[in-house]
Design a protein around this motif. Sequence first.
Motif, PDB file in Angstrom:
ATOM      1  N   ALA A  89      42.965  20.298   7.619  1.00  0.00           N
ATOM      2  CA  ALA A  89      44.365  20.339   8.032  1.00  0.00           C
ATOM      3  C   ALA A  89      44.686  19.267   9.056  1.00  0.00           C
ATOM      4  N   SER A  90      43.714  18.934   9.913  1.00  0.00           N
ATOM      5  CA  SER A  90      43.965  17.954  10.967  1.00  0.00           C
ATOM      6  C   SER A  90      43.845  16.515  10.476  1.00  0.00           C
ATOM      7  N   LYS A  91      43.072  16.298   9.405  1.00  0.00           N
ATOM      8  CA  LYS A  91      42.788  14.932   8.964  1.00  0.00           C
ATOM      9  C   LYS A  91      43.448  14.531   7.662  1.00  0.00           C
ATOM     10  N   GLN A  92      43.801  15.508   6.815  1.00  0.00           N
ATOM     11  CA  GLN A  92      44.319  15.172   5.495  1.00  0.00           C
ATOM     12  C   GLN A  92      45.821  15.448   5.406  1.00  0.00           C
ATOM     13  N   PRO A  93      46.549  14.674   4.607  1.00  0.00           N
ATOM     14  CA  PRO A  93      48.006  14.811   4.507  1.00  0.00           C
ATOM     15  C   PRO A  93      48.416  15.953   3.573  1.00  0.00           C
ATOM     16  N   LEU A  94      48.074  17.165   3.963  1.00  0.00           N
ATOM     17  CA  LEU A  94      48.313  18.321   3.098  1.00  0.00           C
ATOM     18  C   LEU A  94      49.795  18.641   2.955  1.00  0.00           C
ATOM     19  N   GLU A  95      50.630  18.023   3.793  1.00  0.00           N
ATOM     20  CA  GLU A  95      52.064  18.305   3.745  1.00  0.00           C
ATOM     21  C   GLU A  95      52.785  17.569   2.607  1.00  0.00           C
ATOM     22  N   ILE A 131      54.925   1.629  -2.336  1.00  0.00           N
ATOM     23  CA  ILE A 131      55.660   1.122  -3.492  1.00  0.00           C
ATOM     24  C   ILE A 131      56.450   2.306  -4.049  1.00  0.00           C
ATOM     25  N   GLY A 132      57.772   2.155  -4.135  1.00  0.00           N
ATOM     26  CA  GLY A 132      58.588   3.273  -4.581  1.00  0.00           C
ATOM     27  C   GLY A 132      58.396   4.466  -3.664  1.00  0.00           C
ATOM     28  N   GLY A 133      57.971   5.585  -4.247  1.00  0.00           N
ATOM     29  CA  GLY A 133      57.739   6.777  -3.437  1.00  0.00           C
ATOM     30  C   GLY A 133      56.277   7.063  -3.158  1.00  0.00           C
ATOM     31  N   ALA A 134      55.378   6.155  -3.556  1.00  0.00           N
ATOM     32  CA  ALA A 134      53.935   6.355  -3.335  1.00  0.00           C
ATOM     33  C   ALA A 134      53.497   5.559  -2.115  1.00  0.00           C
ATOM     34  N   GLN A 135      52.751   6.212  -1.235  1.00  0.00           N
ATOM     35  CA  GLN A 135      52.391   5.594   0.034  1.00  0.00           C
ATOM     36  C   GLN A 135      50.932   5.881   0.394  1.00  0.00           C
ATOM     37  N   VAL A 136      50.248   4.843   0.890  1.00  0.00           N
ATOM     38  CA  VAL A 136      48.930   5.066   1.482  1.00  0.00           C
ATOM     39  C   VAL A 136      49.152   5.907   2.733  1.00  0.00           C
ATOM     40  N   SER A 137      48.552   7.065   2.779  1.00  0.00           N
ATOM     41  CA  SER A 137      48.833   8.018   3.851  1.00  0.00           C
ATOM     42  C   SER A 137      48.593   7.419   5.228  1.00  0.00           C
ATOM     43  N   THR A 138      49.519   7.690   6.122  1.00  0.00           N
ATOM     44  CA  THR A 138      49.351   7.245   7.507  1.00  0.00           C
ATOM     45  C   THR A 138      48.428   8.186   8.277  1.00  0.00           C
ATOM     46  N   LYS A 139      48.088   9.310   7.651  1.00  0.00           N
ATOM     47  CA  LYS A 139      47.202  10.283   8.294  1.00  0.00           C
ATOM     48  C   LYS A 139      45.755  10.078   7.879  1.00  0.00           C
ATOM     49  N   HIS A 140      45.528   9.724   6.609  1.00  0.00           N
ATOM     50  CA  HIS A 140      44.184   9.485   6.081  1.00  0.00           C
ATOM     51  C   HIS A 140      44.302   8.406   5.021  1.00  0.00           C
ATOM     52  N   ALA A 141      43.710   7.245   5.289  1.00  0.00           N
ATOM     53  CA  ALA A 141      43.897   6.083   4.425  1.00  0.00           C
ATOM     54  C   ALA A 141      43.282   6.254   3.043  1.00  0.00           C
ATOM     55  N   GLY A 142      42.430   7.251   2.864  1.00  0.00           N
ATOM     56  CA  GLY A 142      41.826   7.475   1.565  1.00  0.00           C
ATOM     57  C   GLY A 142      42.718   8.244   0.605  1.00  0.00           C
TER      58      GLY A 142
END
Length: 299
Positions: free
Chosen positions: A210-216, A246-257
């Motif tokens: 929950a603290s590291k991954q963009p579960l939201e 690109i469009g609505g897809a984004q490399v997460s700012t919370k976890h780059a993977g």
Amino acid sequence: MENLIQYFPGYDIRKNVRLADYTNTRVGGPADWAFWPKTIAQVKTVIEELHASDRALPITVLGNASNLIITDDGLRGLVIFLTDLAEIQVVEQTITASAGAAIIDVARVAQQNGLTGLEWAAGIPGSVGGAVYMNAGAYGGQVDSVVSTIEVLTRTGEIKSITNADLAFAYRHSAVQETGDIILSATFALELGDKAAIDAMMEDFNTRRASKQPLEFPSCGSVFKRPVGYFAGKLIMDADLQGYTIGGAQVSTKHAGFIVNRGTASATDYIQVIRHVQQVVAEKYGVTLETEVRILGEQ
């Protein structure tokens, strides 16, 4: 097979199904046909009939559709969702779970019965079948360390059992990826453990997730395999690609993977972000990032 609904009366088969409604990324075009079997017998009947037909359809088998991207053109033929096959049985120190059961539910059942070995799966959103197919793992645990046997249906309609030793498990790999067999169930061989310790470990893993991954946000989970000697997320972060969109897809700012759907992403957006990340990391660091996520459909 112009009308599968008439060909298999009483089966939950639907035409022209929007797959974005069933994927964790919330992207994906239509399936010509989609089928939710209620029993293994239904799966076997459909596979046998289509195999025997001189107008056989392409068949794609999915569970929770969590670690995959379906292209905007969708999937031709028949998509079989195994999510209604979700039985979980405990016998002493083993758990047998149907392919459509959520691996997180299997981990909870193990926890409730004081069985250790599946704590690492506490927050993985995939199905049992998907977890076995890709030898899923997290926090030092993997499917190959706990699965004793699986039951599969071959594309000719034969049901057979396969042992761990014959599954050729490797990092994010199992032999089922080559055979095309349909996983029906898996049996997990676990050990008795201290319930308080199991509870604490699972809570710790879930807190870390929950603290590291963009579960939201909707996502396909971890996008890239771990390159030998590196961590994919760190390479992407060091390449200053966090937040790349690109469009609505984004490399997460919370976890780059992770690549997340900010709400309007298409599958094409996802795939273009993936290709850009691979290109930049290869140019900057000479490292080839291989996708862990499966991309299904025409590109």
